[in-house]
Design an enzyme around this catalytic site. Structure first.
Site, short mmCIF file in Angstrom:
data_model
loop_
_atom_site.label_atom_id
_atom_site.label_comp_id
_atom_site.label_asym_id
_atom_site.label_seq_id
_atom_site.Cartn_x
_atom_site.Cartn_y
_atom_site.Cartn_z
CG ASP A 66 -4.04 2.64 11.40
OD1 ASP A 66 -5.00 3.34 11.79
OD2 ASP A 66 -4.13 1.84 10.44
NE ARG A 69 -2.59 1.17 3.62
CZ ARG A 69 -3.47 1.28 4.62
NH1 ARG A 69 -4.77 1.43 4.36
NH2 ARG A 69 -3.06 1.20 5.87
#
Length: 569
Positions: free
Chosen positions: A470, A184
């Site tokens: 996160d 990603r």
């Protein structure tokens, strides 16, 4: 004087340059620390490939970002996101995406994590079907993190990666059987300030994609077999025009490499509210390169607040109450499944963010039961796979999908979800239900400050209160505090009748900082960047205008430009 880059990022003016240490093509300047190991990644041909991508697509990208700003202006003035009448023919058409490649037909459990060396080995060995190596929300994008990540992935693709944990006197290596690798890159909005192309900061995702693809496509395809790959996850898109740019990037990369069109495959995270109305269109633009969509549910909640920042009637309840049973979240998931299966690709579920609680068996079992119920909900709804943040969750997730899918690699053909065809824009925008509490304000503040402190010191994936946090969950904390402060939200529960004011927020910050110091210890608190993170978090929560991304503001604090010669002293 400072020069404004593509995104309005103020790049510090430097009188000394370090480009001479790297063999760079014309128009490219590198201001990050020199390393012989990094120089193998940042070779002239690889940098030329990145520069070519930047030059070809930067004007289209600037237009796409301007369209984002225009959409935000409309939403702030009262407009609502909705399905585009101009692309109704795409939504109602009978087209399909390219067939799912056999190497990644079965994705029932995927693990995610940053591109750290030990993490990559453990994740590939975890027993998951896929490992998504993350340059985005799980990584603090310092120069060393990004370039070391590229080195680590190159070694992983070549099968040579190892890690010697000196503290445990243990060497980590890859098993014979490993998960499939997806990568990603960062979102379109993030710059890479350590690499300038024609005087402007490079686009972060083109750096991440370009360097990884250039160095790994040949070995990746040789190791994975069957002529497919590399594979990617694409984050933070808001419109199909952004997917179209990615499709063109993929075509250019395939042409450069001399590989077949459609070799590169990508899953798009539907993690912004505008994108849920563009799912068919996003798949259509990427139809030769698509392998599905994913419910990026934490960022989706963040985007709900950001999209409705000008709407005082859409205040979220405590973040722990905004789960997949909320009507607007369930409809989002159901429509994603229907859309993907109608077009012949994977519909991936969301993150299980729990982490094992080693010193409390009862609490650990309760946490695993929450994961079990969530994964049963996903597989029974029709999802083809799910995400886990920790290897310890994989058996629980795998059991749920194995028991309900059997030997079938996915549910694309068996769970069409035609019932979800009745989902309307009103369903997708329904106001979430629940209470707002003082404890919710406190939790947001604790999590936001601690995550930022870790991010500023190089960690983008942080275990807090038995969850793996996160950037997405930190963003929820920030924007929810901002929203409650801006509209003086009235608190329920123990705070009944109390409105969220700057005075209350200031008191909460002081008390939560004292709690953080007790929890982490005085020495760690003193050495960490908790005070700096606190100031940044307060500024973000009390700003008159909501910043689009917390990490864009924080990024300026981790950019380190090295003067000429410093890296060889």
């Amino acid at each position: 004087m400072v020069g404004l880059g593509t995104y309005g990022y103020a790049a510090p003016t430097m009188t000394k340059k370090i480009s001479a240490h790297y063999d760079v093509p014309e128009g490219v300047e590198i201001r990050g620390r020199y390393s012989e190991e990094f120089a193998k990644i940042l070779n002239k041909d690889a940098l030329q490939f990145v520069a070519d991508l930047q030059r070809e697509f930067r004007n289209r990208l600037k237009y796409a970002m301007e369209c984002r700003r225009e959409a935000k202006r409309r939403y702030n003035e009262g407009a609502l996101p909705g399905f585009d009448a101009a692309t109704r023919y795409i939504r109602e058409g009978e087209w399909t995406c390219a067939l799912v490649p056999p190497p990644v037909a079965d994705r029932r459990v995927e693990i995610t994590g940053p591109v750290e060396r030990k993490m990559i080995i453990n994740a590939l060995n975890s027993g998951a079907k896929v490992f998504m190596a993350d340059f985005e929300d799980a990584l603090s994008p310092s120069w060393d993190n990004l370039m070391s990540g590229q080195v680590n992935l190159k070694d992983a693709v070549n099968g040579t990666i190892s890690f010697h944990d000196k503290a445990r006197n243990r060497v980590y290596k890859l098993n014979e059987q490993t998960a499939k690798l997806f990568v990603r890159p960062r979102g379109w909005h993030l710059p890479e300030a350590h690499i300038l192309i024609d005087g402007e900061p490079a686009t972060g995702c083109l750096v991440d994609f370009g360097l990884y693809f250039y160095h790994n496509y040949a070995a990746f395809r040789s190791n994975q077999g069957e002529g497919f790959g590399p594979f990617f996850y694409l984050p933070k898109m808001e419109h199909s025009r952004e997917a179209k740019i990615w499709n063109c990037v993929f075509e250019k990369a395939e042409k450069m490499a001399g590989i077949e069109r459609g070799s590169i495959r990508a899953t798009v995270l539907i993690e912004t509210l505008p994108a849920v109305f563009q799912m068919d269109e996003i798949l259509y633009e990427l139809r030769d390169h698509s392998v599905g969509l994913n419910c990026g549910r934490w960022d989706y909640i963040f985007s709900y607040v950001k999209t409705f920042q000008g709407h005082s009637d859409r205040l979220l309840p405590d973040r722990v109450q905004v789960g997949m049973t909320q009507h607007f979240m369930k409809c989002y998931s159901d429509l994603l499944i229907r859309t993907c299966h109608r077009r012949g690709v994977h519909a991936m579920g969301g993150m299980a963010a729990q982490i094992p609680i080693r010193d409390d068996p009862a609490a650990n079992e309760a946490a695993l039961e929450l994961v079990r119920k969530d994964k049963l909900r996903e597989v029974r709804a029709g999802h083809d796979g799910t995400w886990a943040a920790h290897p310890g969750l994989i058996p629980t997730c795998m059991e749920a999908f194995n028991n309900n899918m059997g030997n079938a690699p996915n549910q694309i053909q068996t769970m069409k979800r035609e019932d979800a065809g009745n989902i309307t824009g009103e369903d997708l925008l329904q106001k979430p239900r629940g209470v707002r509490t003082l404890e919710g304000l406190r939790l947001n503040t604790r999590v936001g400050i601690q995550y930022l402190a870790a991010w500023l010191t190089g960690s983008g994936s942080v275990p807090l209160y038995n969850l793996m946090e996160d950037a997405a969950t930190a963003e929820i904390s920030r924007v929810q505090n901002w929203q409650w402060l801006k509209y003086e939200a009235e608190l329920d529960g123990d705070g009944l009748g109390v409105k969220v004011s700057r005075e209350l927020f200031g008191r909460v910050v002081d008390e939560e900082m004292a709690r953080i110091e007790r929890e982490v210890g005085k020495e760690k608190f003193r050495k960490g960047m908790y005070k700096e993170a606190c100031k940044m978090f307060i500024r973000q929560c009390t700003a008159s205008t909501l910043d689009d991304f917390l990490t864009l503001d924080a990024y300026n604090s981790i950019v380190m430009h090295h003067p000429k010669g410093s890296s060889r002293l």
